[in-house]
Design an enzyme around this catalytic site. Structure first.
Site, PDB file in Angstrom:
ATOM      1  N   SER A   1      45.685 -13.657  89.389  1.00 62.91           N
ATOM      2  CA  SER A   1      45.227 -14.532  90.472  1.00 62.91           C
ATOM      3  C   SER A   1      44.122 -15.455  89.967  1.00 62.91           C
ATOM      4  CB  SER A   1      44.700 -13.647  91.603  1.00 62.91           C
ATOM      5  OG  SER A   1      44.192 -14.444  92.641  1.00 62.91           O
TER       6      SER A   1
ATOM      7  N   GLY B   1      47.684 -13.701  93.722  1.00 65.64           N
ATOM      8  CA  GLY B   1      48.120 -12.377  93.278  1.00 65.64           C
ATOM      9  C   GLY B   1      49.140 -11.763  94.216  1.00 65.64           C
TER      10      GLY B   1
ATOM     11  N   CYS C   1      39.690  -6.600 101.700  1.00 66.00           N
ATOM     12  CA  CYS C   1      40.834  -6.491 102.596  1.00 66.00           C
ATOM     13  C   CYS C   1      40.736  -5.268 103.493  1.00 66.00           C
ATOM     14  CB  CYS C   1      42.127  -6.381 101.790  1.00 66.00           C
ATOM     15  SG  CYS C   1      42.225  -7.593 100.521  1.00 66.00           S
TER      16      CYS C   1
ATOM     17  N   HIS D   1      41.723 -17.169  91.815  1.00 70.24           N
ATOM     18  CA  HIS D   1      40.391 -17.182  92.451  1.00 70.24           C
ATOM     19  C   HIS D   1      39.499 -16.032  92.015  1.00 70.24           C
ATOM     20  CE1 HIS D   1      40.794 -14.153  95.818  1.00 70.24           C
ATOM     21  NE2 HIS D   1      42.079 -14.348  95.574  1.00 70.24           N
TER      22      HIS D   1
ATOM     23  N   GLN E   1      42.608  -7.739  88.874  1.00 72.67           N
ATOM     24  CA  GLN E   1      41.188  -7.464  88.572  1.00 72.67           C
ATOM     25  C   GLN E   1      40.929  -7.292  87.067  1.00 72.67           C
ATOM     26  OE1 GLN E   1      38.753  -7.694  90.651  1.00 72.67           O
ATOM     27  NE2 GLN E   1      39.753  -7.594  92.638  1.00 72.67           N
TER      28      GLN E   1
ATOM     29  N   THR F   1      56.949 -28.236  96.314  1.00 78.98           N
ATOM     30  CA  THR F   1      56.192 -29.141  95.450  1.00 78.98           C
ATOM     31  C   THR F   1      54.932 -28.428  94.947  1.00 78.98           C
ATOM     32  OG1 THR F   1      57.044 -31.010  96.678  1.00 78.98           O
ATOM     33  CG2 THR F   1      55.068 -31.409  95.339  1.00 78.98           C
TER      34      THR F   1
HETATM   35  N1  PLP Z   1      45.651  -6.921  93.593  1.00 82.26           N
HETATM   36  C1  PLP Z   1      44.362  -6.576  93.471  1.00 82.26           C
HETATM   37  C2  PLP Z   1      43.998  -5.415  92.609  1.00 82.26           C
HETATM   38  C3  PLP Z   1      43.374  -7.307  94.139  1.00 82.26           C
HETATM   39  O1  PLP Z   1      42.099  -6.965  94.020  1.00 82.26           O
HETATM   40  C4  PLP Z   1      43.779  -8.417  94.936  1.00 82.26           C
HETATM   41  C5  PLP Z   1      42.775  -9.190  95.700  1.00 82.26           C
HETATM   42  O2  PLP Z   1      41.704  -8.706  96.008  1.00 82.26           O
HETATM   43  C6  PLP Z   1      45.134  -8.733  95.010  1.00 82.26           C
HETATM   44  C7  PLP Z   1      46.040  -7.967  94.327  1.00 82.26           C
HETATM   45  C8  PLP Z   1      45.615  -9.929  95.811  1.00 82.26           C
HETATM   46  O3  PLP Z   1      45.309 -11.124  95.150  1.00 82.26           O
HETATM   47  P1  PLP Z   1      45.204 -12.525  95.946  1.00 82.26           P
HETATM   48  O4  PLP Z   1      43.951 -12.461  96.750  1.00 82.26           O
HETATM   49  O5  PLP Z   1      45.145 -13.557  94.879  1.00 82.26           O
HETATM   50  O6  PLP Z   1      46.416 -12.634  96.776  1.00 82.26           O
END
Ligand code: PLP
Length: 380
Positions: free
Chosen positions: A201, A70, A326, A203, A180, A239
């Site tokens: 994203s 993401g 984060c 994961h 999300q 790649t």
């Molecule tokens: N945006 C939001 C709303 C998220 O919750 C997150 C990850 O927690 C991200 C962006 C970043 O995504 P990624 O962890 O795949 O870099």
């Protein structure tokens, strides 16, 4: 037994995604740019995955570009739009509760002379479409608005914002951080939102970490972030991580196939947790509003401290979070911006659900919280 309730941070890898990654490593190990059969098999794997991600978004294959996740998709959209459209126009509109992937990218642009206008959220954690649209002027070339907030589950009116934009002559484009939201709702987001850029994203939907995608609406061209051999239609050189991309496609397919039942079960489990919590903890405070996405529940237990609760829960194999993954150790900016009192923020817990969660997980959560609160009451 582990009770994993931190799915907004990341999800457990789906069995199908893991198997697809392994199968791809064994059967499609070539470089997708090579012209021999091993390369052709790898290119086919990437192409198939692109088709699955595109289908989940309601997009064409040619509108989907793989990234590492993401964060990279968001950076590519915002920096690319600024490079392409930001010569004459300088204003970008956003909210004051975006993920750091957006915030920090916009901060960099503000140092380069761009004007960043932050629209404030209300007590429910949402911006109003009208508020956002009222800020758009002739200098605006981009809006970057998240669809679902990662800490509170607040759902932003991105569809209304996009349709409102069509009545404004500025020609501003909309980027939606849908990390999300992707496959958490039944809507196919490219079709549903009408957005010009969408970041997703892998994961967060049970794929292997290391893959995400940026949707770029047909007809829009922006420069890339990573230059080199021209992979991903020139949008991301290097790649391709074929097994990880293949797993991402597989996770999309599995989640698409099960969407109706999965979403219904998550909603039911969310209601079950809410009812259970309200009964057990009558003085608790919900930081997520009634209208928030059901898979993200943010609440506070007055007199408790989040970090202590997290530790007690963790000892009982119940894994939740005190906010976004984060925001380690820092007081939540999102809750602060919503006007939540510091004392309430300091006891906030985020529980985030996936379709794999069950009532056992919910019962374990509530009973572990009950024991933890007893410790607080006994002054330990
Ligand atoms: N945006 C939001 C709303 C998220 O919750 C997150 C990850 O927690 C991200 C962006 C970043 O995504 P990624 O962890 O795949 O870099």
């Amino acid at each position: 037994m582990i009770h994993y309730l931190d799915n907004a941070a990341t999800e457990m890898v789906l069995k199908e995604a893991k198997e697809k990654a392994i199968y791809t490593m064994e059967q499609a190990y070539g470089n997708p740019s090579s012209t021999h059969d091993a390369g052709i098999a790898a290119a086919r794997s990437v192409d198939e995955a692109r088709g699955k991600v595109a289908n989940a978004l309601g997009a064409d294959k040619g509108e989907v570009f793989f990234t590492s996740g993401g964060t990279e998709a968001i950076n590519t959209a915002i920096m690319g739009a600024a490079a392409k459209f930001g010569r004459k126009k300088k204003t970008i509109i956003t909210t004051n509760v975006e993920h750091p992937a957006t915030n920090e990218t916009l901060k960099r642009l503000s140092h380069d002379g761009f004007k960043i206008v932050e629209v404030k959220v209300g007590k429910d954690g949402c911006v109003s479409a009208q508020d956002v649209l009222s800020k758009v002027d002739d200098d605006t070339f981009l809006l970057s608005i998240m669809m679902i907030n990662n800490e509170t589950g607040a759902i932003m009116p991105v569809k209304e914002i996009k349709s409102g934009l069509s009545g404004i002559a500025s020609g501003a484009l909309l980027h939606v951080d849908a990390v999300q939201a992707f496959l958490k709702t039944e809507e196919k987001l490219a079709k549903y939102t009408g957005a010009d850029f969408i970041s997703v994203s892998g994961h967060k939907i049970g794929a292997v970490k290391g893959a995400g995608a940026l949707y770029i609406k047909k007809g829009i061209k922006i420069p890339c972030l990573i230059s080199g051999g021209g992979q991903e239609g020139g949008m991301r050189s290097g790649t391709e991580p074929v097994p990880i991309i293949a797993a991402f496609g597989e996770a999309c397919e599995v989640r698409m196939k099960n969407a109706e039942g999965d979403i219904k079960r998550v909603k039911e489990l969310s209601r079950y947790i809410k009812n259970g919590m309200n009964k057990r903890f009558p003085d608790m405070i919900w930081n997520s509003s009634e209208t928030a996405a059901p898979n993200i529940l943010n609440f506070s237990l007055p007199r408790a401290k989040s970090e202590v609760l997290l530790n007690v829960l963790s000892e009982r194999n119940v894994f939740v979070s005190s906010g976004s993954a984060c925001a380690k150790g820092k007081r939540s900016e999102v809750l602060t911006k919503m006007g939540v009192a510091p004392r309430v923020i300091d006891s906030a817990i985020r529980v985030s659900l996936s379709p794999e969660n069950t009532r056992d997980d919910a019962d374990a959560l509530i009973s572990a919280l009950f024991s933890a609160m007893k410790l607080f009451e006994n002054g330990k």
